[in-house]
Design a protein around this motif. Structure first.
Motif, short mmCIF file in Angstrom:
data_model
loop_
_atom_site.label_atom_id
_atom_site.label_comp_id
_atom_site.label_asym_id
_atom_site.label_seq_id
_atom_site.Cartn_x
_atom_site.Cartn_y
_atom_site.Cartn_z
N VAL A 17 0.84 -1.20 0.00
CA VAL A 17 0.00 0.00 0.00
C VAL A 17 0.87 1.25 0.00
O VAL A 17 0.64 2.19 -0.78
N ARG A 18 1.90 1.28 0.84
CA ARG A 18 2.78 2.45 0.92
C ARG A 18 3.47 2.71 -0.42
O ARG A 18 3.55 3.86 -0.88
N GLU A 19 3.97 1.65 -1.03
CA GLU A 19 4.71 1.83 -2.28
C GLU A 19 3.83 2.43 -3.37
O GLU A 19 4.26 3.33 -4.11
N GLU A 20 2.62 1.97 -3.48
CA GLU A 20 1.74 2.49 -4.53
C GLU A 20 1.19 3.88 -4.19
O GLU A 20 0.96 4.68 -5.09
N MET A 21 0.99 4.15 -2.90
CA MET A 21 0.56 5.50 -2.52
C MET A 21 1.69 6.50 -2.76
O MET A 21 1.46 7.62 -3.24
N ASP A 22 2.92 6.12 -2.43
CA ASP A 22 4.05 7.00 -2.68
C ASP A 22 4.22 7.26 -4.18
O ASP A 22 4.63 8.35 -4.60
N LYS A 39 -5.74 1.99 5.89
CA LYS A 39 -5.07 3.09 5.20
C LYS A 39 -6.14 4.08 4.80
O LYS A 39 -7.07 3.74 4.08
N ASP A 40 -6.04 5.30 5.30
CA ASP A 40 -6.95 6.33 4.82
C ASP A 40 -6.12 7.47 4.24
O ASP A 40 -5.14 7.92 4.82
N SER A 41 -6.51 7.90 3.04
CA SER A 41 -5.83 9.01 2.38
C SER A 41 -6.86 10.05 1.96
O SER A 41 -8.05 9.76 1.80
N TYR A 42 -6.36 11.26 1.77
CA TYR A 42 -7.23 12.40 1.47
C TYR A 42 -6.52 13.29 0.47
O TYR A 42 -5.32 13.58 0.60
N SER A 43 -7.25 13.69 -0.55
CA SER A 43 -6.70 14.62 -1.54
C SER A 43 -7.32 15.99 -1.34
O SER A 43 -8.50 16.11 -0.97
N VAL A 67 -11.41 24.80 -0.89
CA VAL A 67 -10.73 23.57 -1.29
C VAL A 67 -11.75 22.44 -1.44
O VAL A 67 -12.76 22.39 -0.72
N THR A 68 -11.51 21.52 -2.37
CA THR A 68 -12.35 20.35 -2.55
C THR A 68 -11.55 19.09 -2.24
O THR A 68 -10.34 19.04 -2.50
N MET A 69 -12.21 18.08 -1.67
CA MET A 69 -11.51 16.93 -1.09
C MET A 69 -11.97 15.60 -1.67
O MET A 69 -13.09 15.47 -2.15
N GLY A 70 -11.09 14.63 -1.56
CA GLY A 70 -11.43 13.24 -1.81
C GLY A 70 -11.01 12.41 -0.62
O GLY A 70 -10.09 12.77 0.12
N SER A 71 -11.71 11.30 -0.39
CA SER A 71 -11.40 10.40 0.73
C SER A 71 -11.28 8.97 0.19
O SER A 71 -12.14 8.53 -0.58
N TYR A 72 -10.22 8.26 0.62
CA TYR A 72 -9.91 6.98 0.00
C TYR A 72 -9.42 6.01 1.08
O TYR A 72 -8.42 6.27 1.76
N GLY A 73 -10.12 4.89 1.27
CA GLY A 73 -9.77 3.96 2.34
C GLY A 73 -9.46 2.57 1.82
O GLY A 73 -10.03 2.11 0.83
N ILE A 74 -8.53 1.90 2.51
CA ILE A 74 -8.24 0.47 2.27
C ILE A 74 -8.19 -0.21 3.63
O ILE A 74 -7.49 0.25 4.54
N GLY A 75 -8.94 -1.29 3.77
CA GLY A 75 -8.89 -2.07 5.00
C GLY A 75 -7.68 -2.99 4.96
O GLY A 75 -7.70 -4.03 4.29
#
Length: 565
Positions: A59-64, A160-164, A438-446
């Motif tokens: 997950v880290r490698e692809e998020m980076d 893993k939760d990410s936000y744009s 600002v506009t946001m996105g939310s992205y989760g992986i269990g």
């Protein structure tokens, strides 16, 4: 250092845990990957921690790779940000709430939209600071009423939760695309069979929303896919086109004497009509206000789907006490044609289209009405797709019959929009020198859920069977004998380790070869190397855990082959 089972904390079990129902629950416990601490709370033992970390690494490698920046936010969070967004109340009993010694209110974080928004508000002041993608891999907490299925549905879990964060809607679309592509790479690398399906945003808000589902019998989600086109959706997101209704003159409403017919089944039998000709009216409370929901009599209301459509409002069924307080609502005999003056909101499935005629309740005990026409005798306040989807329902895209499958949700992506930016006034200075919201996105992986999903999809009747990318080792070396076999097994293990191969060596003394072989298959490392009866000749056996294929090779050739993987 080579990992040796003689020096490892690993205890396998022959029998399934008494409370285990799913394959992943049974096998992760039996193979010594996890142990239950309490309801919905799990300890990850050494082998399990390795698998969990391998998933996190992918997950880290692809998020980076898409420009994500990793942070770590606190799990213990103050009440105020969640109160500002409304989620302190919306989450209800799912929140773990606590007070500090001074009486201040805190919670254990279920998701972190609010806190990420505040971090960016503090750090980013200009459009030049955007876009930015932040992510974390962290423990989350939800007070599930019925934690079950092992680590599939826990009260504490890794996510893993990410936000744009973007200064334009076009930027959000691009950030969403980047995440979608990263997720496909993540799940492909993990070896998961998955589907991308349309979903509803629900309490998260926003517009576009998709789920990544891993088909599995143990899954708690249901989704539809079309065998004739590429349509796929969570059952809560399936849309039904409003049918075209032939405009005809219907007879006037006819009152029918229907004693002892409070259910659709008894009514249809009494009148000799199909259930599809009747109109079912279910009464629910939406934030405490009674609302009627109309669907064809041969269909059921999907309360989960209804709740998603009406989120964040709370939806619950009416009770006997509610009927007692409203004598104008006759239980089992409610009809929409009598609701006009009752201030009740009427929601209907799109099949209840204008011009359709129905048999429905007459709002009198033991009475129903025939020829009740939508648009003539009653009006619909809001159309929502609220029926339980059934196998064979028409595909919204091509009309072919849909298939229904069960799956585990392993990821979810949302275009949140400005819900949280509005709550916290997250603005940056725009190109024209004026504030821009600002506009946001939310992205989760269990992350922990992905481990269970892989176990569900890849296990066989002998045990776990991990893909190499996330297995706790590449090779499981088994010393199937006494001193000579153990010496060779350790020697091979050291050489493989020096060649960069991850190795687990079963060098336990006093354990029979049969038990070692059984444990090797239960633990599920992709390749099993056996130092057995031909050890004195320098010959070992290689076994592919997944296919069962076996081959005897000289030690040097076996090491060279495994080092090339």
């Amino acid at each position: 250092m080579v990992q040796r089972l003689s020096r490892s904390m690993l205890k396998t079990l022959r029998d399934d845990p008494a409370d285990a129902e799913t394959a992943s629950h049974k096998l992760l416990v039996r193979a010594g990957y996890v142990r239950r601490s309490s309801a919905g709370i799990w300890t990850w033992l050494p082998l399990g921690k390795k698998v969990l970390e391998n998933v996190s690494r992918v997950v880290r490698e692809e998020m980076d790779a898409i420009g994500g920046q990793e942070v770590l936010l606190p799990a213990l969070l103050p009440r105020e940000p969640y109160e500002a967004s409304g989620r302190w109340e919306e989450y209800g009993d799912l929140l773990f709430r606590l007070k500090d010694r001074k009486g201040g209110d805190y919670l254990l974080g279920p998701t972190h939209e609010e806190i990420f928004t505040l971090v960016v508000k503090d750090q980013c002041t200009s459009y030049k600071d955007l876009p930015v993608i932040l992510y974390q891999i962290q423990t989350k907490y939800r007070d599930e009423a019925r934690p079950r299925s092992g680590v599939l549905r826990g009260r504490e879990f890794q996510m893993k939760d990410s936000y744009s964060f973007d200064s334009s809607d076009e930027g959000l679309v691009e950030s969403y695309r980047l995440h979608r592509e990263a997720y496909t790479k993540i799940f492909q690398r993990l070896g998961l069979d998955y589907r991308i399906v349309s979903a509803v945003s629900g309490a998260m808000g926003g517009s576009a929303s998709e789920e990544f589902l891993a088909p599995a019998a143990a899954g708690e989600d249901t989704f539809v896919d079309c065998p004739a086109c590429d349509y796929a959706a969570n059952t809560e997101a399936v849309t039904v086109p409003v049918p075209e209704v032939e405009r005809v003159e219907h007879p006037p409403v006819e009152l029918l004497d229907t004693p002892d017919t409070p259910t659709i089944e008894t009514l249809a039998e009494h009148l000799g009509v199909p259930r599809s000709a009747t109109l079912k009216n279910l009464l629910v409370k939406v934030d405490g206000k009674i609302t009627a929901v109309g669907v064809p009599g041969d269909r059921e209301v999907d309360l989960g789907k209804l709740g998603e459509h009406l989120a964040p409002a709370e939806v619950e069924l009416v009770t006997a006490e509610d009927f007692a307080d409203r004598p104008d609502l006759v239980r089992g005999y409610v009809g929409p044609q009598g609701l006009a003056g009752s201030a009740l909101r009427y929601i209907a499935d799109p099949r209840i289209a204008a011009g359709t005629s129905w048999v429905t309740g007459a709002n009198e005990e033991g009475k129903h009405a025939r020829n009740v026409v939508c648009g003539r005798d009653f009006e619909v306040d809001q159309y929502l797709d609220v029926v339980v989807v059934e196998e064979g329902d028409p595909c919204p895209r091509c009309g072919a019959g849909l298939k229904i499958d069960r799956a585990i949700e392993i990821g979810h992506i949302f275009q949140l929009g400005r819900k949280y930016a509005d709550a916290f006034q997250l603005d940056v200075l725009g190109r024209e020198g004026k504030p821009v919201r600002v506009t946001m996105g939310s992205y989760g992986i269990g992350v922990s859920r992905a481990v269970a999903a892989l176990a569900e999809q890849t296990a066989d009747d002998k045990g776990l069977c991990w893909p190499r990318e996330i297995a706790p080792a590449d090779v499981h070396v088994v010393a199937a004998g006494k001193a000579a076999q153990t010496e060779l097994a350790l020697e091979v293990g050291e050489k493989l380790h020096s060649a960069g191969v991850r190795v687990l060596v079963d060098d336990r003394a006093g354990v029979s070869p049969g038990v070692k072989f059984t444990d090797a298959e239960l633990i599920g490392i992709p390749t099993i190397l056996v130092a057995g009866r031909r050890a004195a000749e320098g010959i070992v056996e290689l076994k592919d855990r997944r296919t069962g294929a076996r081959e005897e090779l000289p030690v040097a050739e076996a090491i060279a082959r495994l080092a090339r993987h």
